[in-house]
Design a protein around this motif. Structure first.
Motif, PDB file in Angstrom:
ATOM      1  N   MET A 103       0.832  -1.195   0.000  1.00 30.16           N
ATOM      2  CA  MET A 103       0.000   0.000   0.000  1.00 30.16           C
ATOM      3  C   MET A 103       0.875   1.257   0.000  1.00 30.16           C
ATOM      4  SD  MET A 103      -2.892   1.143   2.744  1.00 30.16           S
ATOM      5  CE  MET A 103      -4.051  -0.117   2.279  1.00 30.16           C
ATOM      6  N   PRO A 141       1.793   5.148   0.541  1.00 31.56           N
ATOM      7  CA  PRO A 141       1.304   6.232   1.392  1.00 31.56           C
ATOM      8  C   PRO A 141       0.592   7.306   0.571  1.00 31.56           C
ATOM      9  CG  PRO A 141       3.709   6.139   1.382  1.00 31.56           C
ATOM     10  CD  PRO A 141       3.224   5.021   0.553  1.00 31.56           C
ATOM     11  N   THR A 186       0.378  10.536   1.335  1.00 29.86           N
ATOM     12  CA  THR A 186       1.214  11.731   1.274  1.00 29.86           C
ATOM     13  C   THR A 186       2.582  11.379   1.850  1.00 29.86           C
ATOM     14  OG1 THR A 186       0.360  12.337   3.436  1.00 29.86           O
ATOM     15  CG2 THR A 186      -0.681  13.394   1.546  1.00 29.86           C
ATOM     16  N   ASN A 203       4.235  14.894  11.206  1.00 24.99           N
ATOM     17  CA  ASN A 203       4.405  13.809  12.170  1.00 24.99           C
ATOM     18  C   ASN A 203       4.530  14.321  13.605  1.00 24.99           C
ATOM     19  OD1 ASN A 203       4.135  11.882  10.256  1.00 24.99           O
ATOM     20  ND2 ASN A 203       6.284  11.295  10.172  1.00 24.99           N
ATOM     21  N   LEU A 255      11.526   4.073  12.856  1.00 29.39           N
ATOM     22  CA  LEU A 255      11.636   3.679  11.453  1.00 29.39           C
ATOM     23  C   LEU A 255      10.517   4.316  10.624  1.00 29.39           C
ATOM     24  CD1 LEU A 255      12.649  -0.057  11.842  1.00 29.39           C
ATOM     25  CD2 LEU A 255      14.079   1.846  11.134  1.00 29.39           C
ATOM     26  N   ARG A 256       9.633   5.051  11.317  1.00 30.14           N
ATOM     27  CA  ARG A 256       8.498   5.678  10.619  1.00 30.14           C
ATOM     28  C   ARG A 256       8.576   7.191  10.623  1.00 30.14           C
ATOM     29  NH1 ARG A 256       6.312   0.852  13.002  1.00 30.14           N
ATOM     30  NH2 ARG A 256       5.509  -0.283  11.215  1.00 30.14           N
ATOM     31  N   GLY A 293       9.774   4.420   6.465  1.00 38.40           N
ATOM     32  CA  GLY A 293       8.704   3.670   5.806  1.00 38.40           C
ATOM     33  C   GLY A 293       9.223   2.616   4.837  1.00 38.40           C
ATOM     34  N   SER A 341      -5.197   1.113  17.762  1.00 37.61           N
ATOM     35  CA  SER A 341      -4.871   2.545  17.866  1.00 37.61           C
ATOM     36  C   SER A 341      -3.365   2.767  17.674  1.00 37.61           C
ATOM     37  CB  SER A 341      -5.358   3.137  19.185  1.00 37.61           C
ATOM     38  OG  SER A 341      -4.772   2.466  20.257  1.00 37.61           O
ATOM     39  N   GLN A 342      -2.559   1.802  18.120  1.00 37.41           N
ATOM     40  CA  GLN A 342      -1.110   1.931  17.897  1.00 37.41           C
ATOM     41  C   GLN A 342      -0.770   1.744  16.416  1.00 37.41           C
ATOM     42  OE1 GLN A 342       1.578   0.457  21.013  1.00 37.41           O
ATOM     43  NE2 GLN A 342      -0.179  -0.465  21.989  1.00 37.41           N
ATOM     44  N   LEU A 360      -1.600   4.832  14.517  1.00 37.68           N
ATOM     45  CA  LEU A 360      -0.532   5.824  14.698  1.00 37.68           C
ATOM     46  C   LEU A 360       0.637   5.521  13.757  1.00 37.68           C
ATOM     47  CD1 LEU A 360       0.848   8.195  16.286  1.00 37.68           C
ATOM     48  CD2 LEU A 360       1.788   6.443  17.786  1.00 37.68           C
ATOM     49  N   PHE A 361       1.063   4.240  13.726  1.00 38.14           N
ATOM     50  CA  PHE A 361       2.184   3.860  12.855  1.00 38.14           C
ATOM     51  C   PHE A 361       1.861   4.190  11.389  1.00 38.14           C
ATOM     52  CE2 PHE A 361       3.115   0.224  16.067  1.00 38.14           C
ATOM     53  CZ  PHE A 361       3.707   1.133  16.931  1.00 38.14           C
ATOM     54  N   THR A 377      -0.360   6.369  10.137  1.00 39.92           N
ATOM     55  CA  THR A 377      -0.441   7.808   9.839  1.00 39.92           C
ATOM     56  C   THR A 377       0.958   8.428   9.808  1.00 39.92           C
ATOM     57  OG1 THR A 377      -0.931   8.216  12.168  1.00 39.92           O
ATOM     58  CG2 THR A 377      -2.799   8.244  10.659  1.00 39.92           C
ATOM     59  N   LEU A 378       1.847   7.924  10.662  1.00 38.88           N
ATOM     60  CA  LEU A 378       3.229   8.433  10.624  1.00 38.88           C
ATOM     61  C   LEU A 378       3.917   8.078   9.302  1.00 38.88           C
ATOM     62  CD1 LEU A 378       4.510   7.688  14.259  1.00 38.88           C
ATOM     63  CD2 LEU A 378       3.994   9.912  13.278  1.00 38.88           C
ATOM     64  N   GLN A 379       3.444   6.986   8.673  1.00 35.92           N
ATOM     65  CA  GLN A 379       4.007   6.588   7.377  1.00 35.92           C
ATOM     66  C   GLN A 379       3.305   7.304   6.221  1.00 35.92           C
ATOM     67  OE1 GLN A 379       4.854   2.106   8.859  1.00 35.92           O
ATOM     68  NE2 GLN A 379       4.847   2.339   6.653  1.00 35.92           N
ATOM     69  N   GLY A 380       2.394   8.200   6.537  1.00 31.63           N
ATOM     70  CA  GLY A 380       1.773   9.006   5.482  1.00 31.63           C
ATOM     71  C   GLY A 380       0.390   8.563   5.070  1.00 31.63           C
ATOM     72  N   LEU A 381      -0.179   7.554   5.745  1.00 30.11           N
ATOM     73  CA  LEU A 381      -1.528   7.112   5.394  1.00 30.11           C
ATOM     74  C   LEU A 381      -2.562   8.011   6.074  1.00 30.11           C
ATOM     75  CD1 LEU A 381      -1.126   3.249   5.912  1.00 30.11           C
ATOM     76  CD2 LEU A 381      -1.015   4.485   3.758  1.00 30.11           C
ATOM     77  N   GLU A 407      -5.163  -0.636   6.968  1.00 32.46           N
ATOM     78  CA  GLU A 407      -3.848  -1.267   6.860  1.00 32.46           C
ATOM     79  C   GLU A 407      -3.524  -2.040   8.143  1.00 32.46           C
ATOM     80  OE1 GLU A 407      -2.162  -1.839   4.449  1.00 32.46           O
ATOM     81  OE2 GLU A 407      -0.036  -1.941   4.894  1.00 32.46           O
ATOM     82  N   GLN A 426       3.315  -5.193  12.707  1.00 34.45           N
ATOM     83  CA  GLN A 426       3.626  -3.766  12.556  1.00 34.45           C
ATOM     84  C   GLN A 426       4.752  -3.546  11.552  1.00 34.45           C
ATOM     85  OE1 GLN A 426       6.573  -1.999  13.609  1.00 34.45           O
ATOM     86  NE2 GLN A 426       7.488  -3.970  14.189  1.00 34.45           N
ATOM     87  N   ALA A 427       5.620  -4.558  11.414  1.00 34.32           N
ATOM     88  CA  ALA A 427       6.735  -4.411  10.462  1.00 34.32           C
ATOM     89  C   ALA A 427       6.251  -4.465   9.013  1.00 34.32           C
ATOM     90  CB  ALA A 427       7.782  -5.491  10.704  1.00 34.32           C
ATOM     91  N   ILE A 429       3.398  -2.972   7.897  1.00 31.72           N
ATOM     92  CA  ILE A 429       2.535  -1.827   7.550  1.00 31.72           C
ATOM     93  C   ILE A 429       3.149  -1.051   6.382  1.00 31.72           C
ATOM     94  CG2 ILE A 429       1.682   0.420   8.378  1.00 31.72           C
ATOM     95  CD1 ILE A 429       1.427  -0.799  11.155  1.00 31.72           C
ATOM     96  N   GLY A 430       2.294  -0.693   5.430  1.00 32.00           N
ATOM     97  CA  GLY A 430       2.762   0.109   4.290  1.00 32.00           C
ATOM     98  C   GLY A 430       3.458  -0.745   3.251  1.00 32.00           C
TER      99      GLY A 430
END
Lengths: 278, 299
Positions: free
Chosen positions: A1, A3, A5, A12, A122-123, B74, B93-94, B97-98, B100-104, B112, B145-146, B148-149
């Motif tokens: 998937m 991102p 943006t 962040n 890492l994010r 990412g 919820s965690q 957060l992960f 959205t921090l990656q841009g989703l 995801e 979690q590894a 994601i994205g």
């Protein structure tokens, strides 16, 4: 998937700051802390603030204070339009920095200790994590400050409805002043919680820091008074005793001290975060 | 461009040298295994690759960039050893957060999070907090979690340690199914598992880089490893050594034998072996072309 943006540092930082606030408001632990804080302030407002403000309005009390502390020591206190806000100001000046030490003691320690940061780094960059957590804890303290100011406004208008506007005006200025005062405390706790393994340890380090710094400055003062005079401004809260006898916009004259302290501490903390092992 | 490039990489903790002058260059593709005894420096190497630690000397780059740099956010993800999710917040919820921090977006991050938790068989517990999960479930959540994205490199430190066999298989199958798009680097003590998953094996010992082994070499290797269920061991060795083209037969373990042969002299050794088993009514457990990873690393 893919991102949607490209994540930026500022975006962040805000995501992490909002998440800190969410942790407080949508988590049983956070709500219990909020409830305990509200209870403490309820007691402060109901007893010292309400009863002291009624004293403050009497002429005899003014004469007593003037006789005890001198004419100009706390004369500004009697100039507040809303007596409740004057007492709240004194309480907030000393209690909020104290709360700040406890509330912001776990900005990093627990997450660092259990390795949770490893999922974040890492994010997003370490700058986002550092400033995001700091901003989040300032948001939490702002929320607590707003709640207590609003409670003080309600207390004042319950006595006299015509005090609504002056209470809101002076409340807004109190908010700005206390918010600025809290910046270096929160920045200091950010550094200490990065170093400590637990929130309790960070709090102990804070107590040791202030106590040892005060002793060192006292020792320097006996040998080199001019240097000690300069050094005392390094400690967060150095200006608090002088701020008691100020009000409204006049209090902002002291704002550069905590703002400079916060900038220096945030710079140090950010560099420490960059270099520290996670 | 190399996926991972370490040049004279060293890391010490006080007087203890955890990594000593390690130079490796790895390319993207099939999963890569990192093996070595406890304290060999595997987790330190992983931590340096993830940017959790800074090297004492030497350099490390991933896709040409320093670990932890903005360009890698990412793209590299990891299952760190001993790291746990926040025990006070539920999984989803965690994961949001992960994400959205990656841009989703928040919605995409939720979807995801559900997707990756479903991949590891945790779709039913997304609303639960990590402290209510078993060790194995927590490990699977950390693996999720590894994913994601769209990471290009995933570092898994002991991904199946502490998992029951069924869930260990789920993780292995997951790695296999995703390895076409993601390069995995896996640290594990389970050599059988690594043999099944990985092509390239890096061996670390006492902070130094040992040998690098390719599992694919097995195809050109002039060895056959046979595990027997029932046989007369002495006769087994004698009979096979008598076959044309066989150089030697060595008993490796109680029931495992390593046959070394000359490929130019024999091209139907496997058929001859089966005929021999049939004549003697011996039953075999497994036949492996080449040597086992354990044999390659430790013999």
């Amino acid at each position: 998937m893919e991102p949607h943006t490209t994540p930026s540092m500022v975006k962040n930082t805000l995501i992490l700051a909002k998440f800190e606030l969410k942790k407080l408001l949508f988590n049983p632990r956070g709500l219990i802390s909020l409830f305990a804080f509200a209870l403490v302030w309820l007691l402060i407002l109901l007893y010292p603030v309400r009863s002291a403000s009624s004293f403050l309005l009497t002429e005899e009390f003014k004469l007593l204070i003037s006789a005890a502390f001198g004419e100009s020591s706390i004369n500004e206190l009697f100039k507040w339009e809303v007596a409740e806000m004057a007492i709240f100001w004194i309480a907030a000046l000393y209690l909020f920095p104290l709360f700040s030490i406890f509330v912001s003691a776990d900005q990093f320690s627990s997450d660092k200790h259990r390795g949770t940061f490893r999922f974040l780094t890492l994010r997003t960059g370490r700058d986002s994590i550092f400033f995001g957590r700091f901003t989040g804890h300032m948001l939490i303290q702002s929320l607590l400050l707003i709640l207590t100011i609003l409670a003080t406004v309600i207390l004042a208008i319950s006595r006299d409805m015509s005090l609504l506007l002056p209470a809101l005006t002076s409340g807004a200025l109190v908010f700005i002043n206390v918010f600025i005062i809290l910046l270096p405390y929160t920045a200091m706790m950010a550094i200490l919680s990065l170093y400590a393994n637990t929130a309790r340890q960070a709090t102990i380090y804070a107590i040791l820091f202030w106590a040892i710094s005060a002793i060192i400055i006292a020792i320097i003062n006996s040998q080199l008074p001019s240097l000690a005079e300069l050094l005392q401004w390094v400690l967060p809260g150095a200006q608090l005793s002088m701020m008691i006898n100020t009000q409204g916009l006049g209090s902002l004259a002291y704002a550069p001290i905590p703002l400079i302290q916060a900038a220096v501490l945030l710079f140090l903390g950010r560099n420490y975060m960059k270099r520290s092992s996670l | 461009m190399s996926l991972i490039k370490c040049e004279q990489l060293s890391k010490s903790y006080g007087s203890k040298q955890a990594l000593d002058n390690v130079s490796i260059e790895l390319k993207s593709g099939s999963p890569i295994a990192l093996v070595g005894p406890n304290g060999a420096g595997k987790t330190t190497l992983f931590s340096l690759l993830c940017g959790y630690l800074l090297p004492s000397s030497g350099s490390v780059t991933i896709m040409g960039e320093k670990p932890g740099s903005q360009g890698l956010l990412g793209k590299v993800s990891s299952l760190p050893q001993d790291a746990t999710l926040d025990p006070n917040l539920n999984l989803i919820s965690q994961f949001i957060l992960f994400g959205t921090l990656q841009g989703l977006s928040a919605k995409a991050a939720r979807d995801e999070g559900q997707r990756v938790l479903t991949l590891v068989g945790l779709a039913d517990v997304i609303e639960q907090k990590p402290q209510s999960l078993s060790h194995g479930m927590s490990k699977r959540a950390s693996i999720a979690q590894a994913l994601i994205g769209s990471p290009q490199l995933v570092l898994l430190d002991e991904p199946t340690a502490g998992l029951d066999p069924a869930n260990a298989k789920v993780v292995r199958d997951l790695v296999k199914s995703l390895s076409a798009n993601i390069t995995f680097v896996i640290s594990s003590h389970n050599l059988d598992e690594l043999e099944k998953l990985c092509d390239q094996v890096i061996y670390l010992d006492k902070g130094k880089l040992g040998r690098e082994v390719s599992i694919q070499d097995n195809l050109t290797d002039e060895y056959i490893t046979v595990s027997m269920q029932t046989c007369d061991k002495a006769q087994f060795i004698n009979d096979i050594e008598a076959l044309n083209g066989v150089n030697s037969v060595t008993q490796r373990q109680d029931d495992e034998f390593l046959i070394h042969y000359n490929a130019d002299d024999v091209n139907d050794l496997e058929i001859q072996l089966f005929q021999l088993f049939s004549r003697n009514s011996w039953r075999y457990r497994a036949i492996l072309k080449g040597r086992s990873l354990e044999d390659k690393l430790f013999s």
